[in-house]
Design a protein around this motif. Structure first.
Motif, short mmCIF file in Angstrom:
data_model
loop_
_atom_site.label_atom_id
_atom_site.label_comp_id
_atom_site.label_asym_id
_atom_site.label_seq_id
_atom_site.Cartn_x
_atom_site.Cartn_y
_atom_site.Cartn_z
N THR A 161 36.90 51.86 45.99
CA THR A 161 37.96 51.13 45.64
C THR A 161 39.30 51.75 45.58
O THR A 161 39.17 53.08 45.44
N ASP A 162 40.39 50.96 45.92
CA ASP A 162 41.59 51.89 45.87
C ASP A 162 41.95 52.42 44.51
O ASP A 162 42.74 53.57 44.36
N SER A 186 40.50 55.86 44.43
CA SER A 186 41.28 56.73 45.04
C SER A 186 42.61 57.25 44.89
O SER A 186 43.00 58.12 45.39
N ARG A 187 43.27 56.59 43.72
CA ARG A 187 44.52 56.74 43.43
C ARG A 187 45.12 57.80 43.25
O ARG A 187 46.09 58.35 43.62
N TYR A 203 43.04 61.22 50.21
CA TYR A 203 42.89 59.81 50.77
C TYR A 203 43.21 59.05 49.49
O TYR A 203 43.12 59.47 48.16
N GLN A 204 44.07 57.72 49.62
CA GLN A 204 44.43 56.96 48.67
C GLN A 204 43.62 55.59 48.57
O GLN A 204 44.02 54.70 47.86
N ARG A 205 43.17 55.44 49.67
CA ARG A 205 42.44 54.01 49.69
C ARG A 205 40.96 54.25 50.19
O ARG A 205 40.54 55.31 50.68
N VAL A 232 40.36 52.74 55.29
CA VAL A 232 41.48 53.19 55.71
C VAL A 232 41.46 52.90 57.28
O VAL A 232 42.07 53.62 58.18
N ASP A 271 48.72 48.52 58.41
CA ASP A 271 48.84 48.63 57.08
C ASP A 271 50.19 48.46 56.58
O ASP A 271 51.18 48.22 57.77
#
Length: 516
Positions: free
Chosen positions: A413-414, A417-418, A423-425, A428, A435
């Protein structure tokens, strides 16, 4: 005299005992360079470390030594697509199938599914089989007579060694999963760690998959090798170990679809243009990176065969369409010896020993299609299509298998990953192209046919002009669609030295003597 003999026997017994307990002539155990403790020693913790070994080459694969190359356009962009702008990238070493997957290979897959998931026993099993069957109706056309191919191309033994077609990207992806499991199960049986299995006894969720075996969710009956005292695998207590782990170096990485950069790199076979490197350290090939060849063959840029190899000028190096209405040439001298597809080992292999990377059938690659991915992707191992996954765990924190025996996976989940920097998502696929940050949008079915299900295919086919035979060209189709001109081949990751087996990794110098 008796006393002398007694002393000799006594000293021999002491010497033998010392050998058994790690004495003078006992085999020296490998030590940890960080703790000084022995590896594989039950008296010093029993930490097991497999002997360093080269990765075995899986069935059907050839090794492709990685390197840098210019990915993308090598001639005029006659289609005006602007979707393959040249860019230099680096491809790590990997393995790729020597040939396209043939009808007989895919029929083996269908056979196995039918035996394990008996369609007569369960309606859901029938859905599994139907989902895997190739779409033979891809041969139909409103204004041509192709019904014999609809009926017989996939099944007739005359087409055994011809590339399978009518397979969607999704079906090709599932074939790779199945192949990984069958190869690893075969390795375990061959080495005696698993008793010979009968697929009649492996029904639905009880069938072997590599991941379920490694997680202990599939309990296999140990083979003779696992129960033997000669079994090299040991528990911390020094007794034979029946379960194999990935750290033992016995199981192979998964088969998968090649990434677009890998496929394109393997198609050119540039290694053939470099002097063959020696096995000796310091003897390397030249870095000839300036070639901009158009097709997978380099010595005959016009596509004609070299008479030095016993063939004649005029015979093609690939199966393609020479011009309107000319798919084969004239009777008595068929230029590519094929009307539609040709056997998967037709024509010369390229520098890496890979067949038909131009013509015959186009081939699915892993990547999701975006026009400008070439500009956005990383320099090393570029790919678009990542959707990061993790193992699903139930309320008890345990992994589970689904009705087909595969370990359940779920998307990252995002929120998870936050706080990461790399990576943040989790998903991707649209990163930098589709996006909210990219300000690009794809109105599928309205302004474009591009979507998150659009997958790239490469290489040109029996029904394509020469332009599409260049590895730099690219096209796309939805992952759930199929065609009579598209097939596939599998790839595998390379573990260890990028230069191949029996080669050192890195540059080595003798240790210098320290001075005080």
């Amino acid at each position: 005299m008796q006393v002398k003999n007694f002393l000799i026997l006594l000293s021999s017994a002491v010497l033998l005992a010392s050998c058994k307990n790690g004495g003078l002539f006992a085999k020296k155990k490998e030590k940890s360079e960080v703790t000084g403790w022995n590896y594989n020693d039950k008296n010093q913790g029993g930490f097991q470390v497999a002997k360093s070994r080269d990765q075995a080459t899986g069935p059907g694969l050839v090794f492709v030594q990685g390197g840098t190359f210019t990915m993308g356009q090598t001639e005029e962009d006659v289609m005006g697509d602007w979707n393959n702008i040249p860019r230099r990238v680096t491809v790590p070493s990997f393995y790729i199938d020597r040939t396209e997957v043939a009808n007989v290979h895919y029929r083996e897959y269908i056979y196995w599914l039918t035996r394990v998931f008996d369609p007569e026993a369960d309606e859901n099993n029938k859905k599994i089989i139907d989902a895997a069957l190739p779409d033979t109706l891809v041969w139909r056309s409103e204004l041509s007579y192709n019904e014999p191919l609809v009926e017989y191309y996939f099944r007739h033994p005359g087409f055994n060694d011809y590339p399978v077609v009518g397979v969607s990207w999704r079906q090709a992806y599932d074939f790779c999963l199945w192949r990984s499991d069958r190869v690893n199960e075969g390795v375990l049986m061959d080495k005696g760690f698993v008793a010979p299995q009968s697929i009649q006894g492996q029904q639905q969720e009880n069938n072997f998959t590599t991941k379920s075996y490694l997680l202990g969710l599939y309990q296999a009956q140990p083979g003779k090798g696992a129960r033997s005292k000669k079994n090299p695998l040991k528990t911390p207590q020094g007794t034979p170990r029946t379960n194999v782990t990935f750290e033992d170096g016995i199981l192979m990485p998964d088969y998968r679809l090649p990434f677009e950069a890998e496929w394109e790199y393997a198609a050119y076979g540039y290694i053939n243009n470099n002097p063959r490197p020696s096995l000796k350290e310091g003897k390397r090939g030249e870095e000839l990176i300036t070639q901009k060849q158009v097709f997978p063959w380099s010595h005959n840029p016009n596509g004609l065969r070299d008479t030095k190899h016993g063939s004649w000028q005029g015979q093609f190096l690939a199966n393609f369409k020479r011009g309107s209405g000319d798919n084969a040439g004239v009777a008595g001298g068929l230029n590519d010896r094929a009307i539609y597809t040709a056997p998967v080992k037709s024509f010369y292999p390229n520098g890496f020993g890979v067949y038909n990377m131009a013509g015959n059938v186009s081939e699915w690659v892993y990547d999701v299609y975006r026009p400008l991915t070439n500009l956005d992707a990383d320099d090393v191992a570029p790919v678009r299509g990542n959707k990061f996954m993790k193992m699903y765990k139930n309320e008890s924190g345990e992994a589970e298998v689904d009705s087909t025996g595969r370990v359940k996976m779920t998307e990252v989940t995002d929120a998870e990953s936050r706080n990461r920097r790399n990576y943040q998502r989790g998903n991707v696929i649209n990163f930098l192209d589709g996006d909210s940050l990219s300000l690009a949008s794809y109105g599928y079915g309205q302004t474009t046919l591009v979507s998150d299900k659009s997958r790239v295919f490469k290489g040109g086919s029996w029904n394509d002009r020469a332009y599409w035979l260049s590895p730099g060209t690219r096209r796309y189709l939805e992952e759930d669609q199929a065609s009579s001109t598209i097939g596939f081949r599998c790839a595998m990751d390379r573990m260890g030295s990028p230069e191949g087996n029996k080669r050192k990794t890195g540059n080595f110098w003798k240790t210098r003597k320290q001075t005080r």
